[in-house]
Design an enzyme around this catalytic site. Structure first.
Site, PDB file in Angstrom:
ATOM      1  N   GLY A 101      40.475  41.387  44.470  1.00  0.00           N
ATOM      2  CA  GLY A 101      39.093  41.802  44.693  1.00  0.00           C
ATOM      3  C   GLY A 101      38.424  42.439  43.489  1.00  0.00           C
ATOM      4  O   GLY A 101      37.236  42.736  43.531  1.00  0.00           O
ATOM      5  N   ASP A 102      39.172  42.692  42.399  1.00  0.00           N
ATOM      6  CA  ASP A 102      38.588  43.298  41.204  1.00  0.00           C
ATOM      7  C   ASP A 102      39.155  42.571  39.981  1.00  0.00           C
ATOM      8  O   ASP A 102      39.550  41.413  40.100  1.00  0.00           O
ATOM      9  CB  ASP A 102      38.864  44.813  41.200  1.00  0.00           C
ATOM     10  CG  ASP A 102      37.812  45.597  40.426  1.00  0.00           C
ATOM     11  OD1 ASP A 102      37.502  45.193  39.290  1.00  0.00           O
ATOM     12  OD2 ASP A 102      37.307  46.616  40.940  1.00  0.00           O
ATOM     13  N   GLY A 137      38.334  37.142  41.933  1.00  0.00           N
ATOM     14  CA  GLY A 137      38.478  38.408  41.240  1.00  0.00           C
ATOM     15  C   GLY A 137      37.298  38.613  40.317  1.00  0.00           C
ATOM     16  O   GLY A 137      36.292  37.895  40.406  1.00  0.00           O
ATOM     17  N   HIS A 138      37.414  39.598  39.429  1.00  0.00           N
ATOM     18  CA  HIS A 138      36.311  39.904  38.513  1.00  0.00           C
ATOM     19  C   HIS A 138      36.621  39.487  37.080  1.00  0.00           C
ATOM     20  O   HIS A 138      35.954  39.907  36.153  1.00  0.00           O
ATOM     21  CB  HIS A 138      35.956  41.396  38.573  1.00  0.00           C
ATOM     22  CG  HIS A 138      35.393  41.821  39.903  1.00  0.00           C
ATOM     23  ND1 HIS A 138      34.999  43.110  40.176  1.00  0.00           N
ATOM     24  CD2 HIS A 138      35.155  41.110  41.040  1.00  0.00           C
ATOM     25  CE1 HIS A 138      34.549  43.183  41.421  1.00  0.00           C
ATOM     26  NE2 HIS A 138      34.639  41.988  41.970  1.00  0.00           N
ATOM     27  N   GLY A 139      37.700  38.704  36.885  1.00  0.00           N
ATOM     28  CA  GLY A 139      37.993  38.185  35.564  1.00  0.00           C
ATOM     29  C   GLY A 139      38.980  39.037  34.798  1.00  0.00           C
ATOM     30  O   GLY A 139      39.645  39.907  35.348  1.00  0.00           O
TER      31      GLY A 139
END
Ligand SMILES: *[C@@H]1O[C@H](CO)[C@@H](O)[C@H](O)[C@H]1NC(C)=O
Ligand SMILES: *[C@@H]1O[C@H](CO)[C@@H](O)[C@H](O)[C@H]1NC(C)=O
Ligand SMILES: *[C@@H]1O[C@H](CO)[C@@H](O)[C@H](O)[C@H]1NC(C)=O
EC number: 3.2.1.67
Length: 398
Positions: free
Chosen positions: A219-220, A242-244
């Site tokens: 999730g991040d 995700g956030h990369g």
């Protein structure tokens, strides 16, 4: 048999049964220390007893967790130990639900101050995050308490984490802090795309760390590189959702240190909000440096911001700080990055007006917009110098 011989025979017998196959070191089976694989009994005391016995043993002692489900309250596996420690997790370790059992602990399974460590075995760390995510306040405000991380390697040296899975961590899956010579290889880290602050691997204050051949869906950030980190390689990682893969966020806390020499290569990033990113907050008084970064051979699939430097990072609805970021970004290369952008601005280099980015390089970039027939764009702000070469889609704005 004379008593002394009997004692010797017993000793030989017991040592013989205490060695694992293949000539590895003595085995400390948590079951023999009272662990119960019923998923309900707290096994932290049994695990600690096995660890302490192994830790006092020279050579290559192994703490073994056989198959089954083990409830484990937060605990610290502390070094220094006499030998090279192995921990074979075959079963499933279950965190306690909610936060009640954590009191002041910010980590669930914490390896601290160990020199020479291997954690492996094919097992799973189940953080049972769904029971705690609603209590997370850090997605809404800056002054908040982070929920516990699932696996922390703190002040360790020569440590390897391989062949294990982490699911549904309460916050980060794995944190590496204050450590040297750490390898994370062939791990799977998994949490829902909307789970808060569930970074895959977070590294800070550490040097010589390799994260390779692993799958992160969370999730991040899949991998985040924090303050005081140098000589990091991230390679063969698949990321998404995700956030990369991110450097930062930086420039928020006092006492931050530089980030130097990071290589991210051979990664695939899919369905994430960012691809490769450097994020710093506005403000901050310490002019720390971020330099010597290479992002190379990366494939993006429907990523919202494939290449992004964001020195006005603010994950909340608004941030009060007006001063520009004090973090100086220089010598950053983006080479052979291709694939599909989910937004039109595929390259965004938004640097600080107080310390513009310098020595940036863009080479062989091919990022197409998900909508056919519409070109992608790049945006620059406060880029003081850079070179661009090879194929460039979108065209460089430097
Ligand atoms: C650990 O103990 C369990 C239960 O007695 C047993 O099934 C398992 O084989 C043991 N594992 C090792 C490596 O000794
Ligand atoms: C790490 O530990 C292994 C096993 O004891 C040893 O062979 C190796 O030399 C150590 N590596 C470093 C960098 O200390
Ligand atoms: C990426 O893959 C190439 C080809 O397999 C290899 O030569 C290179 O060393 C890899 N890069 C890293 C940082 O692992």
């Amino acid at each position: 048999m004379p008593p002394r011989l009997a004692a010797l025979a017993l000793l030989l017998l017991s040592t013989a049964t205490c060695f694992a196959d293949g000539g590895a070191g003595p085995v400390f089976n948590v079951t023999d220390f009272g662990a119960v694989a019923d998923g309900r009994t707290d096994n932290s005391k049994a695990f600690l007893r096995a660890w302490m016995k192994a830790c006092a043993t020279p050579g290559r002692p192994a703490v073994v967790v056989p198959g089954g489900s083990y409830l484990l309250h937060p605990l610290v596996f502390r070094g220094p130990c006499r030998g090279y420690m192995e921990m074979h997790v075959g079963g499933v370790l279950r965190a306690p639900p909610g936060l009640g059992a954590f009191r002041d602990c910010r980590e669930w399974v914490y390896f601290a101050g160990v020199d020479g460590l291997l954690v492996t075995g094919g097992g799973t760390f189940d953080g049972r995050g769904a029971t705690a995510w609603p209590l997370n306040e850090c997605t809404k405000k800056r002054d908040c308490r982070f929920l516990p991380v699932s696996i922390k390697l703190g002040h360790v040296r020569n440590a390897t984490l391989t062949g294990v899975t982490s699911v549904d961590s309460k916050s980060f899956h794995v944190t590496v802090a204050g450590s040297q010579d750490v390898r994370i290889h062939g791990v799977r880290l998994r949490a829902p795309r909307d789970s808060p602050n569930t970074d895959g691997v977070h590294i800070q204050g550490s040097s010589n760390v390799r994260v390779t051949d692993s799958a992160v869906a969370t999730g991040d950030d899949c991998v985040s590189i924090g303050s005081g980190t140098s000589d990091v390689v991230v390679s063969g990682v698949s990321c998404g959702p995700g956030h990369g893969i991110s450097v930062g966020s930086l420039g928020r806390n006092p006492g931050e240190e530089d980030v130097r020499r990071l290589r991210v290569a051979n990664c695939t990033i899919s369905g994430t909000t960012n691809g490769v990113r450097i994020k710093t907050w506005r403000g901050g008084s310490r002019p720390t440096a971020v330099s010597g970064l290479v992002f190379q051979d990366i494939v993006m699939s429907r990523v919202r911001n494939p290449i992004i430097i964001d020195q006005e990072y603010c994950p909340y609805a608004s941030c009060r700080e007006q001063r520009p970021s004090a973090v100086r970004i220089s010598d950053v290369k983006f080479i052979n990055i291709r694939g599909v952008s989910a937004t039109q601005v595929a390259v965004k280099l938004s640097c600080s007006e107080a310390s513009p980015c310098s020595r940036l390089e863009l080479r062989d970039i091919d990022l197409r917009y998900v909508k056919r027939g519409v070109d992608t764009q790049s945006q620059c702000a406060h880029v003081a110098g850079g070179v661009a070469g090879g194929k460039l889609v979108p065209p460089s704005c430097m």
